[in-house]
Design a protein around this motif. Structure first.
Motif, PDB file in Angstrom:
ATOM      1  N   THR C 131      31.608  40.025  72.484  1.00  0.00           N
ATOM      2  CA  THR C 131      31.745  38.778  71.723  1.00  0.00           C
ATOM      3  C   THR C 131      32.383  38.974  70.351  1.00  0.00           C
ATOM      4  N   VAL C 132      32.567  40.220  69.944  1.00  0.00           N
ATOM      5  CA  VAL C 132      33.170  40.452  68.622  1.00  0.00           C
ATOM      6  C   VAL C 132      34.581  39.834  68.572  1.00  0.00           C
ATOM      7  N   GLY C 133      35.317  39.927  69.670  1.00  0.00           N
ATOM      8  CA  GLY C 133      36.646  39.324  69.724  1.00  0.00           C
ATOM      9  C   GLY C 133      36.576  37.808  69.680  1.00  0.00           C
ATOM     10  N   ARG C 134      35.577  37.256  70.338  1.00  0.00           N
ATOM     11  CA  ARG C 134      35.401  35.796  70.321  1.00  0.00           C
ATOM     12  C   ARG C 134      35.140  35.308  68.902  1.00  0.00           C
ATOM     13  N   VAL C 135      34.275  36.038  68.208  1.00  0.00           N
ATOM     14  CA  VAL C 135      33.911  35.604  66.853  1.00  0.00           C
ATOM     15  C   VAL C 135      35.110  35.717  65.914  1.00  0.00           C
ATOM     16  N   ALA C 136      35.917  36.754  66.090  1.00  0.00           N
ATOM     17  CA  ALA C 136      37.111  36.898  65.254  1.00  0.00           C
ATOM     18  C   ALA C 136      38.070  35.726  65.489  1.00  0.00           C
ATOM     19  N   ALA C 137      38.283  35.396  66.761  1.00  0.00           N
ATOM     20  CA  ALA C 137      39.156  34.265  67.084  1.00  0.00           C
ATOM     21  C   ALA C 137      38.557  32.956  66.588  1.00  0.00           C
ATOM     22  N   GLY C 138      37.250  32.843  66.798  1.00  0.00           N
ATOM     23  CA  GLY C 138      36.563  31.629  66.368  1.00  0.00           C
ATOM     24  C   GLY C 138      36.653  31.429  64.865  1.00  0.00           C
ATOM     25  N   ALA C 139      36.676  32.521  64.126  1.00  0.00           N
ATOM     26  CA  ALA C 139      36.762  32.423  62.664  1.00  0.00           C
ATOM     27  C   ALA C 139      38.064  31.742  62.257  1.00  0.00           C
ATOM     28  N   ILE C 140      39.134  32.080  62.957  1.00  0.00           N
ATOM     29  CA  ILE C 140      40.422  31.441  62.654  1.00  0.00           C
ATOM     30  C   ILE C 140      40.380  29.963  63.039  1.00  0.00           C
ATOM     31  N   ALA C 141      39.806  29.691  64.201  1.00  0.00           N
ATOM     32  CA  ALA C 141      39.686  28.294  64.635  1.00  0.00           C
ATOM     33  C   ALA C 141      38.871  27.481  63.635  1.00  0.00           C
ATOM     34  N   LYS C 142      37.752  28.048  63.239  1.00  0.00           N
ATOM     35  CA  LYS C 142      36.852  27.375  62.302  1.00  0.00           C
ATOM     36  C   LYS C 142      37.553  27.109  60.966  1.00  0.00           C
ATOM     37  N   HIS C 143      38.294  28.089  60.539  1.00  0.00           N
ATOM     38  CA  HIS C 143      39.036  27.996  59.283  1.00  0.00           C
ATOM     39  C   HIS C 143      40.076  26.880  59.379  1.00  0.00           C
ATOM     40  N   LEU C 144      40.766  26.842  60.500  1.00  0.00           N
ATOM     41  CA  LEU C 144      41.768  25.798  60.737  1.00  0.00           C
ATOM     42  C   LEU C 144      41.109  24.424  60.754  1.00  0.00           C
ATOM     43  N   LEU C 145      39.992  24.318  61.452  1.00  0.00           N
ATOM     44  CA  LEU C 145      39.293  23.037  61.560  1.00  0.00           C
ATOM     45  C   LEU C 145      38.799  22.559  60.196  1.00  0.00           C
ATOM     46  N   SER C 146      38.438  23.518  59.349  1.00  0.00           N
ATOM     47  CA  SER C 146      37.873  23.133  58.052  1.00  0.00           C
ATOM     48  C   SER C 146      38.872  22.331  57.228  1.00  0.00           C
ATOM     49  N   PHE C 147      40.162  22.580  57.446  1.00  0.00           N
ATOM     50  CA  PHE C 147      41.177  21.824  56.715  1.00  0.00           C
ATOM     51  C   PHE C 147      41.236  20.368  57.178  1.00  0.00           C
ATOM     52  N   TYR C 148      40.663  20.111  58.331  1.00  0.00           N
ATOM     53  CA  TYR C 148      40.652  18.753  58.874  1.00  0.00           C
ATOM     54  C   TYR C 148      39.265  18.116  58.738  1.00  0.00           C
ATOM     55  N   GLY C 149      38.430  18.762  57.914  1.00  0.00           N
ATOM     56  CA  GLY C 149      37.120  18.186  57.638  1.00  0.00           C
ATOM     57  C   GLY C 149      36.110  18.389  58.748  1.00  0.00           C
ATOM     58  N   ILE C 150      36.397  19.312  59.638  1.00  0.00           N
ATOM     59  CA  ILE C 150      35.465  19.568  60.737  1.00  0.00           C
ATOM     60  C   ILE C 150      34.599  20.776  60.410  1.00  0.00           C
ATOM     61  N   THR C 151      33.296  20.616  60.547  1.00  0.00           N
ATOM     62  CA  THR C 151      32.346  21.705  60.301  1.00  0.00           C
ATOM     63  C   THR C 151      31.626  22.035  61.604  1.00  0.00           C
ATOM     64  N   VAL C 152      31.568  23.305  61.924  1.00  0.00           N
ATOM     65  CA  VAL C 152      30.883  23.731  63.150  1.00  0.00           C
ATOM     66  C   VAL C 152      29.736  24.658  62.759  1.00  0.00           C
ATOM     67  N   PHE C 153      28.551  24.359  63.225  1.00  0.00           N
ATOM     68  CA  PHE C 153      27.434  25.244  62.911  1.00  0.00           C
ATOM     69  C   PHE C 153      26.427  25.216  64.053  1.00  0.00           C
ATOM     70  N   ALA C 154      25.614  26.274  64.100  1.00  0.00           N
ATOM     71  CA  ALA C 154      24.620  26.377  65.170  1.00  0.00           C
ATOM     72  C   ALA C 154      23.326  26.914  64.596  1.00  0.00           C
ATOM     73  N   HIS C 155      22.256  26.680  65.301  1.00  0.00           N
ATOM     74  CA  HIS C 155      20.961  27.204  64.854  1.00  0.00           C
ATOM     75  C   HIS C 155      20.032  27.308  66.062  1.00  0.00           C
ATOM     76  N   VAL C 156      18.984  28.086  65.911  1.00  0.00           N
ATOM     77  CA  VAL C 156      18.010  28.272  66.988  1.00  0.00           C
ATOM     78  C   VAL C 156      16.994  27.151  66.908  1.00  0.00           C
ATOM     79  N   ILE C 157      16.811  26.427  68.002  1.00  0.00           N
ATOM     80  CA  ILE C 157      15.844  25.331  67.971  1.00  0.00           C
ATOM     81  C   ILE C 157      14.603  25.629  68.817  1.00  0.00           C
TER      82      ILE C 157
END
Lengths: 366, 366, 366, 366
Positions: C131-157
């Protein structure tokens, strides 16, 4: 966007820029259990490597490949194979003057306008250096194909207007790599070398034609109607920088033939139906016939020349002149040979897997 | 398997056999809100339709298209557009003798060996009739492109060895459709017609060259390094039956040029950086330059000829002879014209959408 | 074969094994001109990194990312972004005893049977380390989304059967990362920590539920009928190792609701039509509604436990027992948090680009 | 855009709207030589057909399928199989009042905003009627799988909060189709029928849970890390309208289990390594284990209800009320049964072909 992956089952993704820290490729879909070590790939990279003769650029890159994944105890595991080649002899400062000056015949202006930003060092991603990843992937494809009796090879059949005479496949295999221009007709080869020297002296460059051949291809590869074998080969070969034309079998000559001349008749030999002629170049209706696949690609002269050319400063929008003194090849075809082999090998490996000739699963139990 | 879909965003899936009940296509990815009625598609099908002159087969198909989905109140909805053309004049019994006899130059044997079963009636799926779905899809692509000022057209520039003289785009657009051979050079056209008559009399067939052009293409289409615009165009054009070669811009001639001749220099005109020449044929480094895209495809002579040919009975495995008297075209290029236009239009529509030039969403609200 | 690429326009290809020389990812399709440096990626990798608390494995990897391509002068160039993370603390010899012994709940046996060969060191490619590769890719996606006002977060429920109480998004964002279990309900979090300690003492492991949320997603993402937004999210989340269930919005509870309870009514607010409730979880008919996307994934207990388990020696085909003493997480959900965020971010970035909300081309000129 | 194709090798493209002239599907990638006639498909369409009982809508469609291509002399040819179902009982005028009124829980507003235009008649493409193409394609997949000993079936295990008791696969296969609600527990089934009647009387609707099972699946299907079998199944099932959750094997219950409970141990039986338990639901690490694949999907209550609901007129932007009196199902799960089977069958056929278990080529000769 995202046009850096090729293939449906044997899937190749390349990355990297001419003067970035590294270039590489991920090959996904190689069947498990294939013997593989770095030397298989290194051998092909060495053939592509610059700085080998006066027929190529003086940039000196060892191009040592590192296999990062997908191989365990000397065998492929079926997992993606990542390979990386570090850049070492990148001389980026030599390209500073190109920041705003697009070179004629290059994609500089187009990258700048399409992406708004451009890694101008050595052509960035649009550099011929990008093919290092293709050749690494192609080496695996070629290696895989070799287990099925398929041989892929290419040679220069025309350079600077000098044609090579027709030779048998055996002669081509024996002689093509003996000359810096990779032309198996040794007499023509030495004329080509002279033409290159002349062009270099004039500060100019030459084009040529490369023939790519695959023998031992089984009958039945290709998925009509869009993923025909010739269609996929065309895409793969035309995606190589500098290629402006492509033909298969009789190619453009077929346009001047009559049906009775062009058609390959059927006969029976060894209890098999075969064609004694191969005007089709090994593919009919998008499907391989079992005869050798024969393609030819027209390669334009290297756009980087040291002659004065007219261009424009993209910042000041003033006309200006350019003389390109970077390290570049005076002609592309000899170095395109391993790249063309790589691209054909990748397409064939993909279609072998798509068609079921290579079973991707090593062990199948119900 | 499953090679009947083309495109990444503008996605075309064709289906149908020459003598099945119908042929058709699903076009997925057309933006919503485009005015569309059946006449837009019918017009192109009429151009492809057989039986229009002695230059083509006598099979008489009205080829009436029915649009089954994706259009509502005269506009596209963004949903897949399914179109169907019923077969009517299929004369299947005429093909009974082909059940076991593969025709030279055709894919009969290959389909039989690859799939184990073959719809031999009129060539089944490998028939030229398959292109009806391509033309229907291409009509939508062309229509979409027209709103962006892009015009796609093709014409025959050589037939049976008879070349047409170079004409301006305006002359081509004016004259090409006036002659049954779709050659804009009217003198050459009449010579071509004679050559066709000669070939027909001999029971033979002719090949030729078709040029396909797109004007008004914006700068910036194409996704390096594999999905380059020229790579995708090559695949699309080579997937048409009978095409054996392809070139873009200077093409094969570029192999004999020097860099100083081939390179298109940059100048400034109307405050824009442009190239006054177009040796590149509208594409450099896989990206459109803004100049017209100019491709040429080499088309082999129709493989179906009434001259006696050698073949083999696949069942008895005995050699035999064949004379093909079905209804077939004596030469393919004139009828390939609308098909080539369709394929180029499909690729351009796909790349327009991929590149963001056409926003697929009509209304975007945050 | 070749299942290591995800996405249509924003395309992610991961590679690498737990104990190979490196792991990595190629991200193709990131728009050009995005500010990006390694810290953007490193930040997310640090969140995924093992060895941070007693809630995770003691393997100590710095997981330093190297960006190898696609970034120039601090900005993305539109070219593929290759990233690599070297393995350092791999202790392969600890896995020697697993060469022939498949661990229950793991894919060991299946990889062996499917591929015939298996990199057994640390689970090879089937390790959570992939999953290290997924997280690296996801970081770029998340960064890109942040410019469009999109926030992605998760937590243990929920963890080990201990549920967290419902909290506002603000509370979740404030508190989730404060606890080793990434549960924003601090009381529940400390109970979860105790449960983990108990499980560890027993040599056992715990499962749990992770909620992944995206706010600021514009209305209109998703491409029916197959590439619906929820369908693509489901694929992405279910492809994470250990996930056995998934729900969106009211999810399984909706099966027990009536239409009048489940339906989100429409009202007008600020001249826009909106839903005051969000039982749909932000997606209806496969298209984003503009309300927060809320997904929950069920994560099974870590299969690696030190309790004695029954298994079989694949070589001798004799039954045997196994106690797993490698360095493994006693529970997966806390470490799955950044991975789930990454996968949701990748899907959203892909759909933003597919839908035209993000124009992939920085500069478009006709 | 263009999200209407599913699958990598077994490729399904659906088209059509609820009240258009027809709906259909193209199935590309079916191996050649498979016996197939329309009855194979019709049988499944008849199971999906509306108007069969009070548990479903009163719209009466014969749903007669026409196979238009890809079948010759009763066998598949390896060419795309196009199928079409004409709409007959479409009562479009009943939907006129919906032109500007979005129905809560439906995608009406989203289609309108995403595409700018919407075929509002009966929900257009977002109607449950769209699944007719899925079922037709699924019928071919199911038929293909049956030759490999794979059986796919589904049943309702909960409706309106009423759970069915656990039954053996044999009991399910025997009884599920006997009741209009497709619940094999006949006592629960009659309670469910009552609940449906109650809901109908109240003008309301019910949700439920459908279990989908595949037996006889060989070990080894699934292509990690993204195209895991469970990931692709999730996408396929979540793409069905109304599905809000999904689980495999122990699913959400696994979140509350310990590793020692969840892990399926290995034993030897008949000289094979197997798991006597199946908490994994037939898939571990994304690869099929050889045990039955067991999935459950949560289905929301039908959004169309005759109770008064709050909505907004999209044209006047005024709040209004709606009572939906069209012909709709009071509950979706019973009719979702054949659709869920179709989707699971499509994914399994695709992975069988991808994995090499089904060789797509009937006859391979070198």
């Amino acid at each position: 966007m995202s046009g850096n992956t090729l293939g449906t089952v044997f899937k190749v993704t390349t990355w990297g820029e001419s003067h970035g820290s590294a270039l590489g490729v991920v090959v996904d879909g190689t069947p498990a259990g294939l013997s593989l070590d770095a030397s298989v790939v290194q051998k092909e990279l060495d053939r592509r490597r610059p700085g080998q003769s006066s027929a190529s650029t003086s940039r000196n890159e060892a191009d040592v490949v590192e296999i990062l994944s997908g191989v365990f105890e000397g065998k492929t595991t079926g997992m993606p194979i990542a390979m990386m080649i570090r850049n070492r002899d990148a001389n980026s400062s030599a390209y500073d003057y190109l920041r705003n000056i697009p070179r004629p015949g290059h994609a500089d202006l187009l990258y700048k306008e399409k992406y708004g930003i451009r890694d101008y060092r050595g052509g960035g991603r649009s550099s011929g250096r990008e093919t290092v990843g293709r050749v690494a992937a192609g080496a695996i494809a070629k290696h895989l194909l070799s287990f099925y009796g398929i041989t892929v090879f290419a040679h220069v059949i025309e350079l600077g207007g000098i044609p090579a005479s027709d030779l048998s496949f055996a002669e081509v295999l024996d002689n093509a790599e003996k000359t810096p221009v990779r032309c198996a007709d040794l007499k023509a080869a030495s004329k080509m070398m002279e033409a290159i020297e002349d062009a270099r002296r004039e500060g100019d460059s030459l084009g040529g034609i490369v023939e790519v051949i695959a023998t031992g291809v089984p009958r039945g590869l290709g998925e009509p109607v869009f993923d025909k074998l010739d269609a996929d080969i065309s895409k793969a070969l035309m995606s190589i920088g500098g290629v402006k034309g492509l033909e298969i079998g009789a190619g453009f000559a077929s346009a001047r033939m009559k049906g009775s001349q062009m058609n390959d008749s059927f006969i029976i030999k060894d209890e098999q139906i075969i064609c004694p002629t191969n005007n089709a170049g090994g593919i009919i209706g998008g499907i391989s016939t079992g005869l050798p696949i024969v393609c030819r690609v027209a390669v334009k002269p290297t756009p980087s020349i040291s002659k004065i050319q007219k261009t424009v400063d993209m910042e000041t929008m003033e006309p200006c002149e350019i003389q390109i003194h970077g390290r570049h090849d005076p002609t592309i075809p000899p170095r395109l040979v391993p790249v063309a082999e790589a691209m054909l090998s990748i397409v064939l490996a993909d279609h072998m897997l798509r068609s079921g000739f290579i079973n991707p699963v090593s062990i199948i139990r119900k």
